[in-house]
Structures are given as structure tokens and as C-alpha cells.
Enzyme design. Structure first.
Site, short mmCIF file in Angstrom:
data_model
loop_
_atom_site.label_atom_id
_atom_site.label_comp_id
_atom_site.label_asym_id
_atom_site.label_seq_id
_atom_site.Cartn_x
_atom_site.Cartn_y
_atom_site.Cartn_z
N LYS A 27 0.75 -1.29 -0.01
CA LYS A 27 0.11 0.00 0.22
C LYS A 27 0.85 1.34 0.08
CE LYS A 27 -1.24 1.62 4.12
NZ LYS A 27 -1.05 2.84 4.57
N ASN A 28 1.87 1.34 0.87
CA ASN A 28 2.80 2.50 1.08
C ASN A 28 3.76 2.58 -0.27
OD1 ASN A 28 1.33 3.21 3.30
ND2 ASN A 28 2.83 2.88 4.76
N CYS B 157 -4.15 13.15 14.41
CA CYS B 157 -3.92 11.61 13.96
C CYS B 157 -4.01 10.79 15.10
CB CYS B 157 -2.94 11.68 12.99
SG CYS B 157 -2.72 9.91 12.74
N ARG C 43 1.81 14.42 13.52
CA ARG C 43 2.24 14.04 12.05
C ARG C 43 2.09 15.32 11.13
NH1 ARG C 43 -0.55 8.82 9.99
NH2 ARG C 43 1.34 8.71 8.47
N ASP D 163 5.63 0.56 11.79
CA ASP D 163 4.44 -0.10 11.50
C ASP D 163 4.29 -1.63 11.92
OD1 ASP D 163 3.58 2.21 10.32
OD2 ASP D 163 4.26 1.49 8.41
N ARG E 113 -8.39 -0.54 5.40
CA ARG E 113 -7.45 0.70 4.65
C ARG E 113 -6.09 -0.04 4.16
NH1 ARG E 113 -6.30 5.97 7.88
NH2 ARG E 113 -5.42 6.02 5.84
N1 EPU Z 1 7.36 14.63 10.46
C1 EPU Z 1 7.33 15.98 10.66
N2 EPU Z 1 7.06 16.97 9.80
C2 EPU Z 1 6.79 16.49 8.50
C3 EPU Z 1 6.69 14.87 8.11
C4 EPU Z 1 7.02 14.26 9.15
O1 EPU Z 1 7.63 16.45 11.96
O2 EPU Z 1 6.62 17.33 7.64
C5 EPU Z 1 7.19 13.45 11.62
C6 EPU Z 1 6.02 12.81 11.75
O3 EPU Z 1 5.30 13.60 12.82
C7 EPU Z 1 6.81 11.49 12.59
C8 EPU Z 1 8.08 11.34 11.75
O4 EPU Z 1 8.48 12.55 11.14
O5 EPU Z 1 7.06 11.84 13.97
C9 EPU Z 1 8.05 10.54 10.55
O6 EPU Z 1 6.85 10.44 9.84
P1 EPU Z 1 6.89 10.35 8.49
O7 EPU Z 1 6.67 11.42 7.39
O8 EPU Z 1 8.00 9.45 7.86
O9 EPU Z 1 5.46 9.40 7.96
P2 EPU Z 1 4.59 9.51 6.77
O10 EPU Z 1 5.39 9.78 5.89
O11 EPU Z 1 3.54 10.33 7.15
C10 EPU Z 1 4.71 6.96 6.54
C11 EPU Z 1 3.81 5.69 6.21
C12 EPU Z 1 3.26 5.24 7.57
C13 EPU Z 1 4.62 4.91 8.37
C14 EPU Z 1 5.59 6.27 8.48
C15 EPU Z 1 6.77 5.80 9.24
C16 EPU Z 1 2.99 5.99 3.97
C17 EPU Z 1 1.86 6.27 3.21
N3 EPU Z 1 2.63 6.04 5.52
O12 EPU Z 1 3.90 7.98 6.90
O13 EPU Z 1 2.78 4.20 7.38
O14 EPU Z 1 4.11 4.69 9.80
O15 EPU Z 1 5.98 6.53 7.07
O16 EPU Z 1 7.32 4.55 8.64
O17 EPU Z 1 3.78 5.59 3.45
C18 EPU Z 1 0.67 2.79 7.93
O18 EPU Z 1 1.02 2.22 6.91
O19 EPU Z 1 -0.01 2.26 8.93
C19 EPU Z 1 1.37 4.02 8.29
C20 EPU Z 1 0.92 4.79 9.24
#
Ligand code: EPU
Length: 431
Positions: A22-23, A120, A125, A308, A400
């Protein structure tokens, strides 16, 4: 609202086939916005987030065909014209990954109007790093009425150092940089296999990206991208969830269609716990008939132990002998499942970012509530070894991201059924 009913006690035996990630599929679908030509994606999982992305892209004017029947794991996307380059709050609030369209839209259309995600279930996030990166690439950003308005005539290559590692942030900016004028060098990038998969697709579309899958990514901007065909990588988190299911139930299952190289941290941890696994090029066999001992876990960015998988590992830890300390380093509020596991008889104490899990405690069936995607998977795992019939509410979370989980579990011997409609349709009433 659907519920899952699971009677625990059966060891899982047999073979389970893993779906596409999915990701990886979500950013690849967003990447299709970067060209007016057709992008064909194969191995698309049949999960709700994919359908949400279809609606998101269609609302902008893209034609998105999600195959049915024999073609049901394929999508064909053609974004000939994008008359509404925006992502509404309605869609972003149901799926945060909708913000992945921000970079592609500014790069292709010169503007994007994307809702800011709100709170969230697993942490704050924010998307400040996506926004800062786009500003480095020359976009003008305004935030108003809960929306980000990004504009640029043409993005310009730049040096970007992420303050913090972000998976979708890296993906968003890689996509934006493909059509920028000049070279972009990004440091402190996410190294997740899903980032590398996206870059593979983009390179097939004519982008010039090097280093994806490492912490430094270089993108040489090109004037235009073209259509491509790409197969999405296997879902490492789905595979890992089934591996833990096999271990936890004392079963013997063969998890096929997966990529063992993406699961090294989990397999190493399971070895420490005493779970026996063997692997071939695209499959992992797990034999759970050995005693399990406690082992601490720290979630980290890839290649570390994935956040995850933290919730699912916690279910396993409740059945291991001794005390396991599970530390969540990525998200600040990702322990909602612990409270539900406690209701099933687990001994877990939360201290800030640490969960102290004392095993082994027998689990007993209860009515429990899923709070997010991976939390629901953890409750499913616990239910598989609980005494009696567990009812898991709000399973839309699991839908999801896990394709047909109850059918896959049933296929390896679990006693699981879905209940939904209180007033079932009369036979023949609906064709
Ligand atoms: N963060 C910030 N600012 C930003 C972006 C992120 O502070 O602009 C922080 C977040 O709050 C968090 C950390 O950085 O504390 C890491 O977040 P990241 O951006 O890596 O998460 P994401 O890209 O929103 C993806 C996956 C998540 C997975 C995380 C971490 C997708 C669509 N989602 O989320 O997947 O947990 O990376 O590996 O790729 C899931 O599939 O259940 C899921 C939540």
C-alpha cells in the site's frame, strides 16, 4: 460498521500470499499526475486507501481505472488535463497520504491547493517538512482556511537537508524535483524500500534520480515525463504481520510473494525471540513451535525495526517469557492498542514512549476497539491466541491497508468471520 469475530486457539498452517505494498502504491499513483500519458501500475493491493486515492485523482480530472475481475490488481491512470489541482479536506482527513499530491501538482500544474491534515490517532504528523522543501525548490506557499496553497512558475533544483527523516516527505519532494529546472540534492532522506520503488517508477517515466533507498538522493530535473508500466513491490508490513501470526499461534506457515531482504530487522528480532524462520528468494517459512523469550524493540527508520510493526510485535511480546521493552521512537502516540491488549489480559505498562510488556499472560477474548490500521492488526493477532471469541470493532481501519485479511487468515486455518449488516439484504433484493 463491520466487525471481525475471531475464535482463538488454532495454529496457523499452510501458505499465504502477500499483496502489493500500500505504501508504495499510494506515491506511485500520485506520480502518475506528473505526466499526461498513461501510467499502468500492477500488483496494486485491493484496500480502501487505493480506492480513496482513485477518488482523489479523479476529482482533479485524471482518468483512473481500477481493474476488476482478472485485472483486479492493476490500475491505469491518465492525467491528460488536471482542471482541479487540489485535495479536499474530505479526502485528506480520511487518508493523510493524500498530501502526496502536493509536490506532483505544483511541479506539473504550477499550483496546488491541498488541505492540511489535522490530528491523527498515532501522533501529530505535521507536513511542515514537505512545505519547507517545496519552498527550497522555489514554490510560494500560503496557508489559509486549513489549506496549503502552493504556486510556482517552474520549480528550481536546490539543496535540501531534511531536519527529520520523513517517508512521504521524501517521496513528495522527489516527485516535485523530477520536473524542476536543474539538479536537486536531498540529504537525510528516508531509505524505505517504498521510496526506492517510487524512484524506479519515476525513472521508467523518464526522470533522472540516483540514490533512492539511501539517505542522499540526487534528481536531475527534466522538461517532461512520459507514461510507464510498473509492478509495485510486495507489502513488507503485511508479510511481517503474517509471520508474527504464524509464530504467535505456534503454527507453520509459508509466506509467499514477499521480499525477505526488506524484512531483515524483523527476522533478526524474531531469531532473538526464538522463532524459527527460513527463507527462499520470495518466501519466508515460519515455524512457531518453539518457546518464545522476551526481547526489547526500538522502532527506527528503515532499515531499523518498523514503527508499522510495533503494535503486532507487542501482541507477540505478551506471549513471550519475560519482560520486553517496546520503545516507539517515530510517533508519539502509537500505543492505543496496548490498552485494548490489557483488556484481553496482557500485562503492559506505558511510560512515555516505552511500553513494558510482561509475559507470558494468557489472553482472554473481549470486545475491543481498533484505533488505527496497525493497532487493528495487533488486536487480530492477540485474538488468534485468546481463549474464546473476540469481537473487533471499527475494522474499517484494517480494510485501509490489509487486503482481504479474513480470507487470507481463514486460508491458513483461523476461525474468523466478518459481521456487518444488522439488517442483512434479502436474497434477490439487490440483483
Ligand atoms: N514529521 C514531521 N514533519 C513532516 C513530516 C513528518 O515532523 O513534515 C514527523 C512525523 O510526525 C513523525 C516522523 O516525522 O514523527 C516520521 O513521519 P513520516 O513523515 O516518515 O511518516 P509518513 O510519511 O506520514 C509513512 C507511512 C506510515 C509509516 C511512517 C513511518 C505512508 C503512506 N505512510 O508515513 O504508514 O508509519 O511513514 O514509517 O507511507 C501505516 O501504513 O499504517 C502507516 C502509518
Amino acid at each position: 460498521m463491520d466487525k471481525l469475530v475471531i475464535r482463538g486457539g488454532n495454529p496457523l498452517l499452510g501458505t499465504v500470499r502477500i499483496s502489493g505494498a500500500k505504501n508504495a502504491a499510494l506515491p506511485c499513483m500520485a506520480a502518475a499526475l506528473l505526466t499526461e500519458e498513461e501510467v499502468i501500475l500492477e500488483n496494486i493491493p485491493q484496500v480502501r486507501d487505493i480506492e480513496t486515492t482513485r477518488r482523489l485523482l479523479s476529482a482533479m480530472g485524471a482518468e483512473v481505472e481500477l481493474g476488476y475481475g482478472r485485472a483486479h490488481h492493476r490500475t491505469t491512470i491518465q492525467a491528460r488535463t488536471l482542471n482541479a489541482p487540489q485535495a479536499s479536506y474530505e479526502l485528506v482527513k480520511t487518508m493523510r497520504a493524500s498530501t502526496l499530491v502536493l509536490g506532483p501538482l505544483v511541479a506539473r500544474c504550477g499550483r496546488a491547493h491541498v488541505s492540511l491534515p489535522g490530528g491523527c490517532a498515532i501522533g501529530a504528523r505535521p507536513i511542515d517538512l514537505h512545505i519547507k522543501g517545496l519552498e527550497r525548490l522555489g514554490a510560494k506557499i500560503a496557508t489559509e482556511h486549513g489549506y496549503v496553497e502552493a504556486t510556482a512558475t517552474r520549480l528550481k533544483g536546490a539543496e535540501i537537508v531534511f531536519d527529520k527523516i520523513t517517508v512521504t516527505g521524501t517521496e513528495d519532494l522527489v516527485m516535485a524535483a523530477t520536473l524542476a529546472d536543474g539538479e536537486t540534492v536531498m540529504q537525510n532522506c528516508a531509505c524505505e524500500p517504498e521510496v526506492a520503488d517510487l524512484a524506479d517508477l519515476l525513472n521508467k517515466m523518464g526522470a533522472k534520480i540516483e540514490g533512492a533507498g539511501t539517505s542522499i538522493i540526487r534528481v536531475k530535473g527534466v522538461a517532461r515525463l512520459h507514461g510507464a508500466k510498473h509492478r509495485i513491490i510486495p507489502d513488507r508490513i503485511e508479510a511481517a504481520t503474517f509471520i508474527i501470526a504464524g509464530a504467535l499461534t505456534g503454527g507453520d506457515i509459508n509466506v509467499t510473494g514477499c521480499e525477505p531482504a526488506h524484512l531483515t530487522s524483523l527476522l533478526q528480532k524474531l531469531q532473538e525471540v526464538g522463532v524459527k524462520t527460513t527463507h527462499a528468494s520470495e518466501s519466508i517459512r515460519v515455524m512457531g513451535d518453539t518457546p518464545h523469550k522476551a526481547a526489547d524493540v526500538n522502532t527506527e527508520e528503515y532499515p531499523g525495526f518498523p514503527t508499522d510493526m510495533q503494535a503486532q510485535y507487542m501482541a507477540l511480546a505478551t506471549q513471550a517469557d519475560g519482560t520486553s521493552i517496546v520503545t516507539e521512537n517515530i510517533f508519539e502516540n502509537r500505543f492505543m492498542h496496548a490498552l485494548e491488549l490489557v483488556r484481553m489480559g496482557a500485562n503492559i505498562k506505558i511510560e512515555g514512549r516505552r511500553a513494558i510488556v510482561r509475559g507470558k499472560t494468557p489472553l482472554s477474548a473481549a470486545a475491543v476497539l481498533a484505533s488505527d490500521l496497525r493497532a487493528s492488526a495487533s488486536l487480530v493477532l492477540a485474538a488468534l491466541v485468546a481463549d474464546g471469541e473476540t469481537i473487533i470493532d471499527r475494522v474499517y481501519h484494517i480494510d485501509r491497508g490489509y487486503e482481504h485479511i479474513e480470507e487470507k487468515l481463514k486460508g491458513v486455518g483461523a476461525e474468523i468471520r466478518r459481521i456487518g449488516e444488522i439488517f442483512p439484504k434479502r436474497r434477490g433484493a439487490n440483483g
